[in-house]
Design an enzyme around this catalytic site. Structure first.
Site: not given
Ligand SMILES: NC(=O)C1=CN([C@@H]2O[C@H](COP(=O)(O)OP(=O)(O)OC[C@H]3O[C@@H](n4cnc5c(N)ncnc54)[C@H](O)[C@@H]3O)[C@@H](O)[C@H]2O)C=CC1
Ligand SMILES: N[C@@H](CC=O)C(=O)O
Length: 365
Positions: A130, A211, A229, A327
């Site tokens: 990001k 994860g 985000k 994920g």
């Protein structure tokens, strides 16, 4: 058949999962999508770097059979104990650089330099990081256009759920007044585990093992990941140019067991919500904050690592895109979707960066 040579920068959960997809599905993907993928370089802070540009490139199977913490490239043919990132990114011949190192929410480095080096070398980039996208997205997209390379970053928001590409390709003609949603899988998973009676530390550990979490999960639970985000959504979808200081940010660490119980008793669920809304003067207000939502709120039912973003539009009202927000495999798919987008740009001629071809195609000319 066209072949894209890949350099994987960072070989943790996401890029390792991309390598698994390539190893397991490469032939099927080539038949379905019309291009082959070959990994010619991998770098990682812990394992070092591995470069093989001849033949089939790097044999992924033995690397994937090795536990992440035991991976060591130093003794391998083409290996080094050093990541050698700048040399690999700038000088090793590859078509696409897949950047999946830690997100640094402060200044986006070193990923920002990794992306810039690749684009300066005329190589396309796909990333789930990001930092570069939120903190320098506009400049990096301009550099990509100047060098005839692609810069794709679907996985930077909502993992493999195509929220950015949906907005880019499916909302033409609409006036979007704002976006809001649950944009962090880890914190949403944690809130659900707190509702189940787990303590914060145990819930964080579970998210790490699954994860989902950032290398420093503080980014997840303090809202810093969502802030990045929200910036990406505001800048990409609403045409803003937000900086971190423009986005107020509060995470979930102040939500205790009593707050969870009292909310449940009142038919409410705590959620971490990021939003960016266009003001009447055209500027954009953005924030990250926890909210106790009523059961009938569209976001109240979003559970686990699932995320959702609602787009407020003039002609359609509210359109919500929901799917996995985190994920390893889900996010690796985001990188694959970026590679597919790069391939399609290449087919339309929008992509001028050189592309290698398999021997057969070269022979055919
Ligand atoms: N895990 C997820 O569900 C999602 C992750 N992301 C983003 O994708 C990126 C990768 O995430 P994960 O694979 O889960 O993280 P990870 O922590 O499992 O892997 C990151 C890897 O990068 C390596 N690394 C760090 N600095 C490096 C450097 N300077 N040079 C070379 N290697 C370096 C580390 O050794 C590690 O193996 C992060 O930026 C994350 O924010 C985005 C969406 C979802
Ligand atoms: N840690 C992040 C990973 C995806 O961006 C999250 O949990 O959402």
């Amino acid at each position: 058949m066209i072949r894209y040579d890949l350099a994987l920068i960072g070989f943790g959960g996401v890029n390792r999962a991309l390598a698994e997809l390539i190893a397991e599905r490469g032939d099927g993907l080539a038949a379905e999508l019309g291009f082959a993928l070959r990994v010619v370089a991998i770098t990682d802070l812990r394992a070092g770097s591995l470069v093989r540009t001849e033949g089939a490139g790097i044999d992924l199977a033995p690397l994937l059979a090795t536990a992440p913490g035991e991976l060591d490239f130093s003794g391998l043919d083409g290996g080094s104990p050093e990541p050698r990132n700048e040399w690999v990114i700038r000088d090793v011949p590859a078509d696409i650089v897949a950047e999946a190192t830690f997100t640094n929410p402060v200044d986006g480095e070193p990923a920002l330099s990794h992306v810039r080096w690749a684009l300066e070398a005329g190589k396309s980039v796909c990333t789930t990081n990001k930092g570069p996208v939120a903190l320098a997205g506009r400049a990096l997209k301009r550099l990509a256009a100047e060098r005839g390379a692609a810069f794709e970053f679907e996985g930077a928001v909502l993992s493999g759920t195509p929220v950015l590409r949906t907005a880019e390709r499916m909302f033409d003609g609409l006036r979007i007044s704002g976006v809001e949603g649950i944009m962090n899988g880890t914190s949403n998973y944690i809130l659900g585990r707190l509702e189940a009676g787990l303590g914060l530390a145990d819930a964080v550990r579970e998210a790490q093992l699954l994860g989902y979490a950032e290398a420093d999960p503080t980014a997840d639970i303090e809202g810093h990941d969502v802030r990045l985000k929200v910036m990406i959504m505001a800048n990409e979808v609403l045409g803003a140019d937000l900086r971190q200081e423009d986005v107020s940010c509060e995470g979930i660490t102040a939500i205790g067991a009593r707050d969870i119980e009292e909310a449940a008793a009142a038919g409410l669920r705590w959620k971490l919500v990021g939003s960016a809304v266009r003001r009447p003067d055209g500027t954009v207000a953005a924030r990250v904050a926890p909210a106790a939502l009523p059961a009938d709120h569209p976001l109240a039912g979003i559970s686990g690592a699932t995320n959702a973003v609602a787009f407020h539009t003039d002609l359609l009202g509210t359109v919500t895109v929901s799917g996995p927000g985190a994920g390893r495999t889900e996010t690796a798919y985001a990188l694959l979707s970026d590679i597919i987008a790069i391939h399609r740009r290449h087919l339309t001629g929008a992509e001028t960066a050189p592309v290698r071809r398999t021997r057969e195609e070269t022979v055919r000319g």
